[in-house]
Design an enzyme around this catalytic site. Structure first.
Site, PDB file in Angstrom:
ATOM      1  CB  THR A  11       7.522   0.607  -9.063  1.00 27.45           C
ATOM      2  OG1 THR A  11       7.263   1.220  -7.785  1.00 27.45           O
ATOM      3  CG2 THR A  11       8.377   1.530  -9.914  1.00 27.45           C
ATOM      4  N   GLY A  13       1.521  -2.271  -6.855  1.00 28.91           N
ATOM      5  CA  GLY A  13       0.164  -2.104  -6.345  1.00 28.91           C
ATOM      6  C   GLY A  13      -0.793  -1.340  -7.250  1.00 28.91           C
ATOM      7  NE  ARG A  34      11.033   5.400  -3.519  1.00 29.99           N
ATOM      8  CZ  ARG A  34      10.816   5.070  -2.258  1.00 29.99           C
ATOM      9  NH1 ARG A  34      11.524   5.647  -1.303  1.00 29.99           N
ATOM     10  NH2 ARG A  34       9.909   4.174  -1.941  1.00 29.99           N
ATOM     11  NE  ARG A  35      10.056  -0.321  -5.513  1.00 24.25           N
ATOM     12  CZ  ARG A  35       9.092  -0.974  -4.856  1.00 24.25           C
ATOM     13  NH1 ARG A  35       9.361  -2.136  -4.293  1.00 24.25           N
ATOM     14  NH2 ARG A  35       7.877  -0.465  -4.763  1.00 24.25           N
ATOM     15  CE1 TYR A 151      -1.079   6.166   4.462  1.00 24.13           C
ATOM     16  CE2 TYR A 151      -3.072   5.326   5.490  1.00 24.13           C
ATOM     17  CZ  TYR A 151      -2.303   5.545   4.357  1.00 24.13           C
ATOM     18  OH  TYR A 151      -2.766   5.136   3.119  1.00 24.13           O
ATOM     19  CD  GLU A 187       5.567  -4.525  -3.612  1.00 22.11           C
ATOM     20  OE1 GLU A 187       6.305  -3.549  -3.363  1.00 22.11           O
ATOM     21  OE2 GLU A 187       5.697  -5.224  -4.624  1.00 22.11           O
TER      22      GLU A 187
HETATM   23  P1  NDP Z   1       2.478  -0.053  -2.708  1.00 19.30           P
HETATM   24  O1  NDP Z   1       3.435  -0.078  -1.576  1.00 19.30           O
HETATM   25  O2  NDP Z   1       2.210  -1.331  -3.435  1.00 19.30           O
HETATM   26  O3  NDP Z   1       2.909   1.059  -3.779  1.00 19.30           O
HETATM   27  C1  NDP Z   1       3.383   2.306  -3.370  1.00 19.30           C
HETATM   28  C2  NDP Z   1       3.988   3.021  -4.571  1.00 19.30           C
HETATM   29  O4  NDP Z   1       4.426   4.326  -4.152  1.00 19.30           O
HETATM   30  C3  NDP Z   1       5.187   2.302  -5.149  1.00 19.30           C
HETATM   31  O5  NDP Z   1       5.096   2.280  -6.547  1.00 19.30           O
HETATM   32  C4  NDP Z   1       6.351   3.153  -4.716  1.00 19.30           C
HETATM   33  O6  NDP Z   1       7.372   3.138  -5.699  1.00 19.30           O
HETATM   34  C5  NDP Z   1       5.739   4.547  -4.622  1.00 19.30           C
HETATM   35  N1  NDP Z   1       6.480   5.381  -3.692  1.00 19.30           N
HETATM   36  C6  NDP Z   1       6.590   5.222  -2.346  1.00 19.30           C
HETATM   37  N2  NDP Z   1       7.430   6.130  -1.835  1.00 19.30           N
HETATM   38  C7  NDP Z   1       7.876   6.892  -2.891  1.00 19.30           C
HETATM   39  C8  NDP Z   1       8.778   7.971  -3.005  1.00 19.30           C
HETATM   40  N3  NDP Z   1       9.415   8.474  -1.929  1.00 19.30           N
HETATM   41  N4  NDP Z   1       9.002   8.501  -4.224  1.00 19.30           N
HETATM   42  C9  NDP Z   1       8.384   8.002  -5.313  1.00 19.30           C
HETATM   43  N5  NDP Z   1       7.517   6.974  -5.273  1.00 19.30           N
HETATM   44  C10 NDP Z   1       7.272   6.417  -4.067  1.00 19.30           C
HETATM   45  O7  NDP Z   1       1.102   0.513  -2.102  1.00 19.30           O
HETATM   46  P2  NDP Z   1      -0.338   0.804  -2.736  1.00 19.30           P
HETATM   47  O8  NDP Z   1      -0.377   0.537  -4.172  1.00 19.30           O
HETATM   48  O9  NDP Z   1      -1.325   0.144  -1.858  1.00 19.30           O
HETATM   49  O10 NDP Z   1      -0.435   2.366  -2.446  1.00 19.30           O
HETATM   50  C11 NDP Z   1      -0.703   3.336  -3.429  1.00 19.30           C
HETATM   51  C12 NDP Z   1      -1.474   4.489  -2.792  1.00 19.30           C
HETATM   52  O11 NDP Z   1      -2.717   3.990  -2.311  1.00 19.30           O
HETATM   53  C13 NDP Z   1      -0.790   5.135  -1.598  1.00 19.30           C
HETATM   54  O12 NDP Z   1      -0.994   6.526  -1.667  1.00 19.30           O
HETATM   55  C14 NDP Z   1      -1.525   4.543  -0.415  1.00 19.30           C
HETATM   56  O13 NDP Z   1      -1.497   5.389   0.708  1.00 19.30           O
HETATM   57  C15 NDP Z   1      -2.930   4.434  -0.979  1.00 19.30           C
HETATM   58  N6  NDP Z   1      -3.805   3.504  -0.326  1.00 19.30           N
HETATM   59  C16 NDP Z   1      -3.471   2.197  -0.155  1.00 19.30           C
HETATM   60  C17 NDP Z   1      -4.362   1.332   0.468  1.00 19.30           C
HETATM   61  C18 NDP Z   1      -4.028  -0.089   0.771  1.00 19.30           C
HETATM   62  O14 NDP Z   1      -4.694  -0.691   1.658  1.00 19.30           O
HETATM   63  N7  NDP Z   1      -3.075  -0.703   0.073  1.00 19.30           N
HETATM   64  C19 NDP Z   1      -5.686   1.789   0.899  1.00 19.30           C
HETATM   65  C20 NDP Z   1      -5.918   3.192   0.694  1.00 19.30           C
HETATM   66  C21 NDP Z   1      -5.018   3.996   0.072  1.00 19.30           C
HETATM   67  P3  NDP Z   1       8.953   3.044  -5.413  1.00 19.30           P
HETATM   68  O15 NDP Z   1       9.135   2.344  -4.111  1.00 19.30           O
HETATM   69  O16 NDP Z   1       9.497   2.296  -6.596  1.00 19.30           O
HETATM   70  O17 NDP Z   1       9.398   4.471  -5.398  1.00 19.30           O
HETATM   71  C1  8X3 Z   2      -4.668   2.249   3.639  1.00 21.94           C
HETATM   72  C2  8X3 Z   2      -5.814   1.643   4.329  1.00 21.94           C
HETATM   73  O1  8X3 Z   2      -6.818   1.105   6.613  1.00 21.94           O
HETATM   74  O2  8X3 Z   2      -4.443   0.745   6.323  1.00 21.94           O
HETATM   75  O3  8X3 Z   2      -4.837   3.614   3.446  1.00 21.94           O
HETATM   76  O4  8X3 Z   2      -5.310   2.970   6.468  1.00 21.94           O
HETATM   77  S1  8X3 Z   2      -5.556   1.619   6.007  1.00 21.94           S
END
Ligand code: NDP
Ligand code: 8X3
Length: 250
Positions: A11, A13, A34-35, A151, A187
């Site tokens: 949903t 990123g 979820r959304r 984390y 996000e």
């Molecule tokens: P976003 O917040 O943009 O997206 C997170 C996604 O995870 C949403 O689609 C959300 O959907 C879903 N999500 C969160 N909680 C739940 C839940 N309880 N059940 C089902 N779905 C869930 O973040 P990113 O796209 O950045 O993150 C994606 C992945 O990348 C994560 O694992 C994050 O740790 C990892 N990551 C991100 C980085 C960054 O700097 N952004 C760097 C390194 C890794 P919804 O809320 O609709 O359920």
């Molecule tokens: C997301 C990147 O640097 O915020 O995993 O941990 S950081």
């Protein structure tokens, strides 16, 4: 024949961008999150390119995870690629003042949720001796930064679980790998800082951070290698980032 990819966290990123690129590259797509409003909107957008099915569940709810994935209609149930992407950071506090609810959320979503989804999908892969699992880790899986304690712990767990999956699924010829992004402007920080948009936007100020599309592009590259090639572990940062704490800002 078209392959099917199931993407958690579709949903927003990285997951949303991955769904978009996979849909445009001839995969059937199962969107999870979820959304429901966002799932419906994305399903409509991607239906112009491919067959799309949405599943709304919280990855923390193991019963719902298993029932949802097991209820997939026949044309989507043969999953070839699983992208375990759902996850977030909750809070950025020293261990001595960290919030127990934040710790529960991160461990339950990033680690246990990834396991529940994998548990539901893996039998579909072992039965046919093929499949590809990509777990989204983080640079936080490779190093620990101040206040990142839990984390980073969850992402180190994702790193270890990925290696464990690769070993256990080796007899079934299933590809398993992890992609570990550095800072990506999604996000993510809004969730980490509980809706404090200004604090979140400061994280990505003064440098050119990775975008969700950069990671989606890499995921598509990894998935589209010939089957005998498994990209097992990939760390990717913006050029401005040298480590979790060293970022060249203007
Ligand atoms: P976003 O917040 O943009 O997206 C997170 C996604 O995870 C949403 O689609 C959300 O959907 C879903 N999500 C969160 N909680 C739940 C839940 N309880 N059940 C089902 N779905 C869930 O973040 P990113 O796209 O950045 O993150 C994606 C992945 O990348 C994560 O694992 C994050 O740790 C990892 N990551 C991100 C980085 C960054 O700097 N952004 C760097 C390194 C890794 P919804 O809320 O609709 O359920
Ligand atoms: C997301 C990147 O640097 O915020 O995993 O941990 S950081």
């Amino acid at each position: 024949m078209k392959k099917t990819v199931l993407i958690t966290g579709a949903t927003s990123g990285i997951g949303k961008a991955t769904a978009q690129i996979m849909a445009k590259n001839n995969y059937k797509v199962v969107l999870c999150g979820r959304r429901k409003d966002r799932l419906a909107e994305l399903e409509k957008e991607l239906s112009a390119f491919t067959e799309v099915h949405s599943l709304s569940f919280d990855v923390r709810d193991k019963k719902d995870v298993l029932e949802s994935i097991n209820s997939l209609p026949a044309e989507f149930s043969d999953i070839d690629v699983l992208i375990n992407n759902a996850g977030n950071a909750h809070g950025l506090d020293p261990i001595q003042t960290g919030d127990l609810d934040d710790w529960d959320a991160m461990i339950d979503i990033n680690v246990k949720g990834l396991l529940y989804v994998s548990k539901a999908v893996i039998p579909k892969m072992t039965a046919k001796n093929s499949g590809h699992i990509i777990n989204i880790g983080s640079t936080a899986a490779k190093e620990v930064y101040p206040n990142g304690n839990v984390y980073c712990g969850t992402k180190h767990a994702v790193d270890a679980i990925t290696a464990g999956m690769r070993i256990d699924l080796n007899p079934f010829s299933i590809r398993v790998g992890a992609i570990h992004p550095g800072m990506v402007a999604t996000e993510f920080s809004e969730v980490r800082f509980k809706g404090d948009v200004e604090r979140a936007s400061n994280v990505y100020k003064g440098f050119d951070p990775l975008q969700a599309e950069d990671i989606a592009d890499i995921i598509h590259f990894v998935v589209s290698r010939p089957y005998h090639v498994n990209i097992a572990d990939l760390v990717v940062m913006s050029t401005a980032q040298a480590s979790s704490t060293i970022v060249k800002r203007d």
